[in-house]
Scaffold this motif. Structure first.
Motif, short mmCIF file in Angstrom:
data_model
loop_
_atom_site.label_atom_id
_atom_site.label_comp_id
_atom_site.label_asym_id
_atom_site.label_seq_id
_atom_site.Cartn_x
_atom_site.Cartn_y
_atom_site.Cartn_z
N ARG A 138 0.83 -1.20 0.00
CA ARG A 138 0.00 0.00 0.00
C ARG A 138 0.87 1.25 0.00
NH1 ARG A 138 -3.91 0.65 4.98
NH2 ARG A 138 -4.38 -1.49 4.31
N ARG A 139 1.93 1.23 0.77
CA ARG A 139 2.83 2.39 0.80
C ARG A 139 3.50 2.61 -0.55
NH1 ARG A 139 5.99 -0.12 5.48
NH2 ARG A 139 7.68 1.31 4.90
N ALA A 140 3.82 1.50 -1.25
CA ALA A 140 4.45 1.61 -2.57
C ALA A 140 3.51 2.31 -3.55
CB ALA A 140 4.84 0.24 -3.09
N ARG A 141 2.23 2.00 -3.49
CA ARG A 141 1.28 2.67 -4.38
C ARG A 141 1.17 4.15 -4.04
NH1 ARG A 141 -1.41 -2.36 -3.74
NH2 ARG A 141 -2.65 -1.57 -1.98
N GLN A 142 1.29 4.47 -2.76
CA GLN A 142 1.15 5.86 -2.34
C GLN A 142 2.32 6.73 -2.79
OE1 GLN A 142 0.74 5.40 1.89
NE2 GLN A 142 -1.44 4.86 1.81
N VAL A 143 3.49 6.13 -2.95
CA VAL A 143 4.68 6.92 -3.33
C VAL A 143 5.19 6.51 -4.71
CG1 VAL A 143 5.37 7.30 -0.94
CG2 VAL A 143 6.22 5.28 -2.14
N ALA A 144 4.28 6.06 -5.58
CA ALA A 144 4.68 5.59 -6.91
C ALA A 144 5.44 6.65 -7.67
CB ALA A 144 3.44 5.15 -7.70
N GLY A 145 5.02 7.90 -7.57
CA GLY A 145 5.69 8.98 -8.28
C GLY A 145 7.11 9.17 -7.82
N GLU A 146 7.33 9.10 -6.52
CA GLU A 146 8.68 9.27 -5.99
C GLU A 146 9.57 8.10 -6.38
OE1 GLU A 146 10.86 10.35 -1.74
OE2 GLU A 146 8.68 10.13 -1.84
N LEU A 147 9.01 6.89 -6.39
CA LEU A 147 9.78 5.72 -6.81
C LEU A 147 10.22 5.86 -8.26
CD1 LEU A 147 7.69 2.86 -5.17
CD2 LEU A 147 9.99 3.59 -4.50
N ALA A 148 9.32 6.35 -9.10
CA ALA A 148 9.66 6.53 -10.51
C ALA A 148 10.78 7.56 -10.66
CB ALA A 148 8.42 6.98 -11.30
N SER A 176 11.04 2.07 -9.83
CA SER A 176 9.71 1.51 -10.08
C SER A 176 9.76 0.04 -10.43
CB SER A 176 9.02 2.29 -11.20
OG SER A 176 8.78 3.62 -10.81
N ARG A 177 10.65 -0.34 -11.36
CA ARG A 177 10.70 -1.73 -11.81
C ARG A 177 11.20 -2.65 -10.70
NH1 ARG A 177 7.45 -1.49 -16.14
NH2 ARG A 177 8.07 0.23 -17.50
N PHE A 178 12.12 -2.14 -9.94
CA PHE A 178 12.65 -2.93 -8.82
C PHE A 178 11.55 -3.22 -7.81
CE2 PHE A 178 14.95 -3.10 -4.69
CZ PHE A 178 15.66 -4.25 -4.93
N VAL A 179 10.79 -2.21 -7.46
CA VAL A 179 9.69 -2.38 -6.50
C VAL A 179 8.62 -3.28 -7.09
CG1 VAL A 179 7.83 -1.17 -5.31
CG2 VAL A 179 10.14 -0.23 -5.28
N ALA A 180 8.37 -3.18 -8.39
CA ALA A 180 7.36 -4.02 -9.03
C ALA A 180 7.70 -5.50 -8.87
CB ALA A 180 7.24 -3.67 -10.51
N PRO A 193 6.08 -8.04 -12.06
CA PRO A 193 7.10 -7.70 -13.05
C PRO A 193 6.48 -7.02 -14.26
CG PRO A 193 6.64 -10.06 -13.08
CD PRO A 193 5.92 -9.50 -11.89
N ALA A 194 7.27 -6.17 -14.91
CA ALA A 194 6.76 -5.43 -16.06
C ALA A 194 6.51 -6.35 -17.24
CB ALA A 194 7.75 -4.34 -16.44
N SER A 195 7.22 -7.46 -17.32
CA SER A 195 7.04 -8.40 -18.41
C SER A 195 6.58 -9.74 -17.85
CB SER A 195 8.36 -8.57 -19.17
OG SER A 195 9.38 -8.98 -18.29
N VAL A 196 6.22 -10.64 -18.75
CA VAL A 196 5.73 -11.96 -18.34
C VAL A 196 6.85 -12.70 -17.61
CG1 VAL A 196 4.81 -14.16 -19.15
CG2 VAL A 196 4.15 -12.02 -20.28
N TYR A 212 18.08 1.94 -20.39
CA TYR A 212 17.48 1.24 -21.52
C TYR A 212 16.87 -0.08 -21.14
CZ TYR A 212 22.26 -0.56 -21.28
OH TYR A 212 23.47 -1.06 -20.85
N ALA A 213 17.22 -0.59 -19.98
CA ALA A 213 16.65 -1.87 -19.55
C ALA A 213 15.52 -1.66 -18.56
CB ALA A 213 17.73 -2.74 -18.92
N SER A 214 15.04 -0.42 -18.43
CA SER A 214 14.06 -0.14 -17.38
C SER A 214 12.68 -0.70 -17.70
CB SER A 214 13.93 1.38 -17.19
OG SER A 214 13.42 1.99 -18.36
N ARG A 215 12.52 -1.28 -18.89
CA ARG A 215 11.21 -1.84 -19.21
C ARG A 215 10.96 -3.16 -18.51
NH1 ARG A 215 13.38 0.23 -23.61
NH2 ARG A 215 14.27 -1.73 -24.29
N SER A 216 12.02 -3.75 -18.00
CA SER A 216 11.88 -5.04 -17.34
C SER A 216 12.78 -5.08 -16.14
CB SER A 216 12.20 -6.17 -18.33
OG SER A 216 13.46 -5.95 -18.91
#
Length: 471
Positions: free
Chosen positions: A47-57, A62-66, A72-75, A458-462
């Motif tokens: 829940r805290r991660a969703r609240q500070v999503a902008g700061e994480l980005a 963002s991808r690390f927390v995901a 994960p951003a990909s399958v 460049y690898a931030s998509r995954s």
């Protein structure tokens, strides 16, 4: 998730002073909750991660927390759910192996689609900075020099049957149909002694002595807290909870000869976490070059092959000699298997269907002399970045060792100046200084300039999967 057993060694250092950073508190709680332990904050970390999503980005996390959240951003890579148990009797082992193979066969189509999609996505990219397909699971941009080294790994595939047969002979293991399974059984040192693990210290004692060795060389700061989790049937791994303040060390419950090796390897990863400077940018403290990380862990792990080192752990001379010989054979065997993975990666580029992929896997398995089940070899392709990091890490480790020997002599591991130099190199962060090339430059007394402007990740998509020492 596997149940977490109460740690036999709850803490190996006093609690550090907490860092008053809400984002770092969040990352710590995400790691604790991922391990099945309660976080320190009153609000769930997700829940805290969703609240500070902008700061994480904004911090590039963002991808690390995901991934920590299981998003994960990909399958995610296909993986079997069954555990390959190590039963004491031959029939039980055969049944377990067949169950594991059956699940791998059911995943073949999914594995092939996963691999094909990543190859297709990499081939369709027109970005000059695009990583090879096998780097596509990285949360942070990998150093250019390390990507080049990883791509250049071309280790030959040796005939491994002689080693496997020599290991199997005293154990009574039989049947090429279960060669892959027999290797796992032998990897854990079953049959190395008359009574498995009988000559080794109890796990708690072994942990204490190995951690003591690490602290003796300054690899673990006095205030760094280590929590030990005991989990059956799981690979050993390190989970940083707070950088540079505390870590989780997850270990299987059984004590086998490779427990010494695995513990030493994970302590190297733990040291790389612990020595990160507290004042470095948060994202830099969580970004790790896989080539440097594995090469450094292999360097420290190699010390476990010294009979003098094993004697300091309380292992008698006869057992130490047997362990040292076993570790050398295990490295050769594991390197051969990883070379087979890379050979298959090359051959798969010409395949168009899963049936062709299995045929290619069968051909590579035959060249090892072990006749591996092709579906298992194909399944290992989902971790080919991991295997590349190991194979390139062996060459990098040898380069580092050559430099250390040139400066401090063959007994470099007994020289305080050598460890001071290694600690300085490990503490460096940033896209260049914290890379494998930056580590070598630090040993040589050179300073590599950081790029004037940070590159777009460049690898931030995954996202890069956390390394788990599991061959």
């Amino acid at each position: 998730m596997t149940a977490v057993h109460p740690p036999s060694v709850p803490s190996l250092a006093p609690d550090p002073d907490p860092v008053p950073d809400p984002i770092e508190d969040l990352l710590a709680d995400l790691q604790l909750e991922r391990a099945g332990l309660p976080g320190r904050g009153p609000v769930p970390a997700a829940r805290r991660a969703r609240q500070v999503a902008g700061e994480l980005a904004g911090l590039g996390l963002s991808r690390f927390v995901a991934e920590l959240l299981g998003e994960p951003a990909s399958v995610p890579a296909p993986a079997p759910g069954a555990v390959l148990d190590l039963e004491a009797d031959e029939d039980g082992r055969r049944i377990s192996y067949e169950t594991w193979c059956a699940e791998a066969r059911e995943l073949t189509g999914e594995v092939w689609r996963w691999l094909s999609e990543r190859r297709r996505a990499a081939g369709a990219s027109h970005d000059g900075d695009e990583l090879p397909w096998w780097c596509g699971e990285s949360a942070f941009p990998l150093p250019t020099d390390s990507v080049r080294r990883l791509a250049e790994v071309t280790a030959p595939v040796p005939d491994l049957s002689e080693t496997a047969e020599a290991w199997a002979r005293p154990t009574g293991l039989r049947g090429r149909a279960t060669a892959e399974y027999n290797w796992r059984w032998l990897l854990l040192g079953k049959g190395l002694y008359g009574r498995p693990g009988g000559t080794l210290p109890p796990l708690n004692e072994l942990i204490t002595r190995l951690v003591g060795e690490a602290r003796r060389h300054g690899l673990l700061p006095p205030g760094h807290r280590v929590r030990v989790l005991r989990r059956p049937n799981t690979p050993s791994m390190v989970m940083p909870v707070r950088l540079p303040g505390s870590s989780l060390l997850s270990l299987p419950t059984a004590v086998t000869p490779v427990t010494v090796q695995y513990l030493q390897h994970e302590l190297a990863h733990l040291a790389e976490h612990a020595l990160r400077p507290a004042g470095a940018p948060l994202a830099e403290r969580w970004a790790f070059d896989p080539l440097r990380s594995e090469g450094w862990a292999l360097l420290l792990e190699q010390l476990a092959g010294s009979t003098a080192f094993l004697a300091r752990l309380g292992i008698d001379a006869e057992a130490a000699a047997a362990l040292a010989r076993f570790f050398a054979e295990e490295e050769r065997f594991s390197r051969g298997l990883m070379a087979a993975d890379l050979a298959l990666d090359t051959d798969l580029a010409g395949c168009r269907t899963s049936a062709e992929a299995l045929e290619a896997a069968s051909a590579v398995a035959s060249r090892t002399g072990l006749r591996w089940a092709p579906e298992l070899l194909l399944l290992r392709q989902t971790r080919v970045l991991h295997w590349r990091s190991y194979l390139a890490g062996y060459a990098w480790r040898d380069t580092v060792r050559t430099e250390l020997v040139a400066r401090f002599g063959v007994d470099w591991a007994e020289r305080a100046e050598a460890w001071a130099l290694l600690r300085d190199a490990l503490a460096r962060t940033g896209p260049v200084a914290g890379s494998a090339a930056g580590f070598l430059a630090a040993l040589a007394g050179l300073d590599l300039p950081e790029p004037r402007e940070p590159r777009e990740p460049y690898a931030s998509r995954s996202h890069e999967h956390e390394e788990t020492r599991s061959r």
